[in-house]
Design a protein around this motif. Structure first.
Motif, mmCIF file in Angstrom:
data_model
loop_
_atom_site.group_PDB
_atom_site.id
_atom_site.type_symbol
_atom_site.label_atom_id
_atom_site.label_comp_id
_atom_site.label_asym_id
_atom_site.label_seq_id
_atom_site.Cartn_x
_atom_site.Cartn_y
_atom_site.Cartn_z
ATOM 1 N N GLU A 1 0.828 -1.206 0.000
ATOM 2 C CA GLU A 1 0.000 0.000 0.000
ATOM 3 C C GLU A 1 0.866 1.262 0.000
ATOM 4 O O GLU A 1 0.566 2.235 -0.706
ATOM 5 N N ILE A 2 1.935 1.237 0.782
ATOM 6 C CA ILE A 2 2.835 2.394 0.816
ATOM 7 C C ILE A 2 3.494 2.592 -0.548
ATOM 8 O O ILE A 2 3.620 3.719 -1.040
ATOM 9 N N ALA A 3 3.891 1.486 -1.190
ATOM 10 C CA ALA A 3 4.490 1.572 -2.526
ATOM 11 C C ALA A 3 3.508 2.169 -3.527
ATOM 12 O O ALA A 3 3.883 2.988 -4.374
ATOM 13 N N ILE A 4 2.243 1.785 -3.425
ATOM 14 C CA ILE A 4 1.215 2.339 -4.312
ATOM 15 C C ILE A 4 1.071 3.835 -4.080
ATOM 16 O O ILE A 4 0.966 4.629 -5.031
ATOM 17 N N SER A 5 1.067 4.262 -2.815
ATOM 18 C CA SER A 5 0.926 5.685 -2.519
ATOM 19 C C SER A 5 2.113 6.481 -3.056
ATOM 20 O O SER A 5 1.960 7.609 -3.531
ATOM 21 N N ILE A 6 3.315 5.883 -3.006
ATOM 22 C CA ILE A 6 4.512 6.565 -3.507
ATOM 23 C C ILE A 6 4.477 6.676 -5.025
ATOM 24 O O ILE A 6 4.682 7.750 -5.590
ATOM 25 N N ILE A 7 4.215 5.555 -5.711
ATOM 26 C CA ILE A 7 4.238 5.592 -7.177
ATOM 27 C C ILE A 7 3.118 6.467 -7.716
ATOM 28 O O ILE A 7 3.271 7.136 -8.748
ATOM 29 N N ALA A 8 1.993 6.543 -7.006
ATOM 30 C CA ALA A 8 0.910 7.433 -7.431
ATOM 31 C C ALA A 8 1.356 8.892 -7.362
ATOM 32 O O ALA A 8 1.060 9.696 -8.261
ATOM 33 N N GLN A 9 2.075 9.243 -6.301
ATOM 34 C CA GLN A 9 2.580 10.614 -6.179
ATOM 35 C C GLN A 9 3.624 10.912 -7.252
ATOM 36 O O GLN A 9 3.623 11.995 -7.858
ATOM 37 N N VAL A 10 4.495 9.947 -7.517
ATOM 38 C CA VAL A 10 5.512 10.116 -8.557
ATOM 39 C C VAL A 10 4.845 10.324 -9.919
ATOM 40 O O VAL A 10 5.239 11.202 -10.703
ATOM 41 N N ILE A 11 3.827 9.519 -10.213
ATOM 42 C CA ILE A 11 3.096 9.665 -11.484
ATOM 43 C C ILE A 11 2.471 11.049 -11.582
ATOM 44 O O ILE A 11 2.495 11.687 -12.644
ATOM 45 N N SER A 12 1.925 11.542 -10.486
ATOM 46 C CA SER A 12 1.299 12.874 -10.519
ATOM 47 C C SER A 12 2.333 13.947 -10.849
ATOM 48 O O SER A 12 2.029 14.909 -11.557
#
Length: 362
Positions: free
Chosen positions: A227-238
């Protein structure tokens, strides 16, 4: 030579810089059978208008727009000259400092969404290709020395998830010296506050620290490593897709990240004297399998490299490409994926692609 233009393009991309390739095609009479000409415009070329051979002011302005927005430009001048203006952006690189339990799903997700991923850790049991098969590079080195082993530029996204506070601090100190597209560091609010206070006391500016995303990731209530990895990659994508919005630059146009197939570009840069055709999606309308800028190479004996979407539409283009290889010059062909014909052929898309096919024999 065309190969030299593509070699120069790859050099710009590898340096983390954007560039624009202008293809000039003469549409008059027998000139249609002459191979198109390529002109590479770098970011430096496009910063200030200068007189460049065969490019008038309008084309130069269109090239500047392509660089700013990432949108390909396809211009036809009354059956005399056609211009294809292709923006190229360097591939986004995800630099993951730390090879622990969060890094593992983060690297997998990053590679899946199109980042070239580099992982660094100082422990051999964590920094190895078996643990990170999706990473482009896995580096086993201390966090103090590793920054000389990779490049951080405007297309790099730096994620600091080491195993300890001291290592996080060391990585952040070094990362702040570069102009990365994104810097994020894991840690609680209390710990992050302590880190920023320490760096301020060391002379780092508030402006520098404001660019650090810490605590890292979007606030989705993440708990587990996945879940933390998903939150990080989502921010990076943004940060990749919404760079202007996040920087508060309302005046800048929205940026589209153009298609880039490095294997095709590398093949074009070789300069081998074998006849082939370059196929480029020049423009699109509606729902289509590939965006404008997608490329494919076709050889006369059936070999292909890259894709413009597959299916019967690609088969039709391969047939036309063989004619172009034989006759030379270029052709523009429209692929209609709407209506009854497309339905009968089993096309799931419902748009139109305008495709440029050009001969390339050196």
């Amino acid at each position: 030579m065309i190969a030299n233009a593509y070699k120069s393009l790859l050099n710009e991309l590898d340096a983390g810089k954007k560039a624009v390739m202008v293809t000039i095609m003469n549409d008059k009479g027998n000139d249609r059978n002459v191979s198109p000409e390529k002109i590479l415009l770098t970011e430096e070329n496009l910063r200030v208008y200068t007189s460049i051979d065969k490019l008038d002011t309008l084309i130069y302005q269109k090239a500047q727009y392509a660089l700013e927005t990432g949108n390909i430009q396809f211009i036809k001048e009354q059956d005399t000259i056609t211009y294809l203006i292709e923006p190229y952006f360097p591939e986004p690189r995800l630099i993951v400092l730390g090879g622990g339990h969060i890094a593992k799903p983060l690297v997998e997700l990053g590679a899946r969404v199109g980042f070239l991923v580099t992982v660094i850790d100082d422990r051999p049991s964590f920094a190895n290709k078996e643990r990170f098969p999706d990473a482009e590079k896995v580096i086993c080195e201390s966090f103090e020395k590793c920054f000389n082993l990779f490049h951080i530029n405007k297309s790099a996204y730096v994620v600091i998830v080491t195993r300890g506070h001291r290592h996080d601090m060391d990585c952040l100190r070094k990362a702040l010296k570069y102009h990365a597209a994104y810097i994020g560091m894991i840690g609680s609010k209390r710990r992050v506050k302590s880190v920023k206070e320490q760096l301020l006391s060391e002379g780092y500016s508030q402006e520098q620290l404001n660019k650090v995303n810490a605590p890292i990731g979007l606030d989705i209530g993440a708990v587990t490593p996945d879940e933390i990895a998903i939150s990080i990659i989502a921010q990076v994508i943004s940060y990749r897709r919404l760079a202007n919005t996040l920087s508060g630059s309302a005046a800048s146009p929205k940026i589209n990240w153009p298609e880039l197939d490095r294997t095709v570009l590398e093949e074009l840069s070789k300069g081998e004297n074998d006849p082939k055709a370059v196929v480029t999606v020049a423009s699109t309308k509606g729902s289509v399998p590939r965006k404008a800028g997608a490329k494919m190479l076709v050889w006369p004996y059936g070999k292909t490299l890259g894709s413009i979407g597959g299916g019967c539409s690609e088969g039709e283009i391969i047939h036309i490409a063989r004619d172009v290889i034989r006759d030379g010059g270029h052709r523009v062909h429209s692929i209609d994926m709407t209506g009854e014909v497309a339905e009968e052929e089993g096309m799931v898309c419902g748009g139109v692609m305008e495709v440029l096919i050009e001969s390339c024999d050196k």
